[in-house]
Design a protein around this motif. Structure first.
Motif, PDB file in Angstrom:
ATOM      1  N   ALA A   1       0.821  -1.212   0.000  1.00 44.86           N
ATOM      2  CA  ALA A   1       0.000   0.000   0.000  1.00 44.86           C
ATOM      3  C   ALA A   1       0.856   1.264   0.000  1.00 44.86           C
ATOM      4  O   ALA A   1       0.524   2.256  -0.649  1.00 44.86           O
ATOM      5  CB  ALA A   1      -0.931   0.004   1.209  1.00 44.86           C
ATOM      6  N   VAL A   2       1.962   1.238   0.705  1.00 47.31           N
ATOM      7  CA  VAL A   2       2.827   2.409   0.783  1.00 47.31           C
ATOM      8  C   VAL A   2       3.647   2.584  -0.488  1.00 47.31           C
ATOM      9  O   VAL A   2       3.871   3.701  -0.954  1.00 47.31           O
ATOM     10  CB  VAL A   2       3.749   2.313   2.024  1.00 47.31           C
ATOM     11  CG1 VAL A   2       4.761   3.434   2.055  1.00 47.31           C
ATOM     12  CG2 VAL A   2       2.923   2.319   3.291  1.00 47.31           C
ATOM     13  N   ALA A   3       4.102   1.473  -1.081  1.00 44.22           N
ATOM     14  CA  ALA A   3       4.994   1.535  -2.232  1.00 44.22           C
ATOM     15  C   ALA A   3       4.257   1.785  -3.541  1.00 44.22           C
ATOM     16  O   ALA A   3       4.856   2.242  -4.513  1.00 44.22           O
ATOM     17  CB  ALA A   3       5.806   0.258  -2.334  1.00 44.22           C
ATOM     18  N   SER A   4       2.977   1.492  -3.597  1.00 44.48           N
ATOM     19  CA  SER A   4       2.253   1.668  -4.861  1.00 44.48           C
ATOM     20  C   SER A   4       1.855   3.122  -5.053  1.00 44.48           C
ATOM     21  O   SER A   4       1.641   3.860  -4.093  1.00 44.48           O
ATOM     22  CB  SER A   4       1.007   0.778  -4.880  1.00 44.48           C
ATOM     23  OG  SER A   4       0.082   1.243  -3.928  1.00 44.48           O
ATOM     24  N   GLY A   5       1.778   3.500  -6.305  1.00 41.94           N
ATOM     25  CA  GLY A   5       1.365   4.867  -6.626  1.00 41.94           C
ATOM     26  C   GLY A   5      -0.139   5.009  -6.555  1.00 41.94           C
ATOM     27  O   GLY A   5      -0.889   4.048  -6.712  1.00 41.94           O
ATOM     28  N   SER A   6      -0.600   6.191  -6.306  1.00 47.81           N
ATOM     29  CA  SER A   6      -2.039   6.440  -6.259  1.00 47.81           C
ATOM     30  C   SER A   6      -2.547   6.724  -7.659  1.00 47.81           C
ATOM     31  O   SER A   6      -1.916   7.455  -8.418  1.00 47.81           O
ATOM     32  CB  SER A   6      -2.333   7.653  -5.381  1.00 47.81           C
ATOM     33  OG  SER A   6      -1.919   7.433  -4.070  1.00 47.81           O
ATOM     34  N   PRO A   7      -3.700   6.165  -8.004  1.00 48.93           N
ATOM     35  CA  PRO A   7      -4.277   6.497  -9.318  1.00 48.93           C
ATOM     36  C   PRO A   7      -4.707   7.972  -9.337  1.00 48.93           C
ATOM     37  O   PRO A   7      -4.887   8.610  -8.290  1.00 48.93           O
ATOM     38  CB  PRO A   7      -5.478   5.556  -9.441  1.00 48.93           C
ATOM     39  CG  PRO A   7      -5.723   5.021  -8.066  1.00 48.93           C
ATOM     40  CD  PRO A   7      -4.466   5.180  -7.283  1.00 48.93           C
ATOM     41  N   ALA A   8      -4.849   8.495 -10.506  1.00 44.23           N
ATOM     42  CA  ALA A   8      -5.188   9.901 -10.664  1.00 44.23           C
ATOM     43  C   ALA A   8      -6.504  10.254  -9.979  1.00 44.23           C
ATOM     44  O   ALA A   8      -6.653  11.347  -9.423  1.00 44.23           O
ATOM     45  CB  ALA A   8      -5.258  10.269 -12.148  1.00 44.23           C
ATOM     46  N   SER A   9      -7.449   9.329  -9.993  1.00 43.45           N
ATOM     47  CA  SER A   9      -8.741   9.613  -9.358  1.00 43.45           C
ATOM     48  C   SER A   9      -8.581   9.786  -7.862  1.00 43.45           C
ATOM     49  O   SER A   9      -9.229  10.659  -7.250  1.00 43.45           O
ATOM     50  CB  SER A   9      -9.738   8.482  -9.666  1.00 43.45           C
ATOM     51  OG  SER A   9      -9.239   7.262  -9.161  1.00 43.45           O
ATOM     52  N   GLU A  10      -7.717   9.007  -7.219  1.00 43.16           N
ATOM     53  CA  GLU A  10      -7.490   9.142  -5.783  1.00 43.16           C
ATOM     54  C   GLU A  10      -6.698  10.398  -5.469  1.00 43.16           C
ATOM     55  O   GLU A  10      -6.928  11.051  -4.457  1.00 43.16           O
ATOM     56  CB  GLU A  10      -6.776   7.903  -5.251  1.00 43.16           C
ATOM     57  CG  GLU A  10      -7.634   6.676  -5.180  1.00 43.16           C
ATOM     58  CD  GLU A  10      -8.820   6.851  -4.251  1.00 43.16           C
ATOM     59  OE1 GLU A  10      -8.647   7.336  -3.120  1.00 43.16           O
ATOM     60  OE2 GLU A  10      -9.943   6.506  -4.660  1.00 43.16           O
ATOM     61  N   ALA A  11      -5.736  10.720  -6.298  1.00 43.64           N
ATOM     62  CA  ALA A  11      -4.949  11.942  -6.082  1.00 43.64           C
ATOM     63  C   ALA A  11      -5.833  13.169  -6.225  1.00 43.64           C
ATOM     64  O   ALA A  11      -5.680  14.149  -5.493  1.00 43.64           O
ATOM     65  CB  ALA A  11      -3.790  12.005  -7.065  1.00 43.64           C
TER      66      ALA A  11
END
Length: 123
Positions: A111-121
């Motif tokens: 969870a920490v290492a993965s990038g956030s999708p644009a919708s979440e950002a």
């Protein structure tokens, strides 16, 4: 964010403690530290650096107080702050040694290492 909100108060009372002496301002610093430090201890340490850095400036650069006064005031603040923050510091140590590993459940490596999708950002 609480320690950063308390930063100007910590500096102001630190300056007053250095100039006036006594226990009133160290006690106020201890109350502020207890209030905001129990939420995030590491941020309180960083916010407290501003007070710590002011003392040598006031004593050696601006020559407002003597080195002896600077050290006595720092000792008063330290005694008051440790005494006031002892209740949550002991609880933090006990929880760290004997409590549940909260990070295992709340912040996994994936969870920490993965990038956030644009919708979440965007959210």
């Amino acid at each position: 964010m609480l320690p950063w909100a308390a930063l100007p108060w910590l500096v102001a009372f630190g300056m007053r403690a250095l100039r006036r002496g006594g226990w009133r301002e160290p006690a106020l610093i201890a109350l502020i530290g207890t209030t905001v430090g129990s939420v995030n201890a590491s941020s309180l340490i960083y916010a407290g650096l501003a007070v710590v850095l002011w003392f040598p400036l006031a004593a050696w650069l601006f020559r407002e107080v003597s080195t002896r006064t600077m050290l006595l005031t720092a000792a008063r603040i330290g005694v008051a702050l440790v005494g006031a923050c002892l209740w949550w510091a002991v609880a933090l140590v006990v929880q760290g040694r004997h409590g549940a590993d909260v990070l295992q459940f709340s912040e996994t490596l994936s969870a920490v290492a993965s990038g956030s999708p644009a919708s979440e950002a965007w959210r």
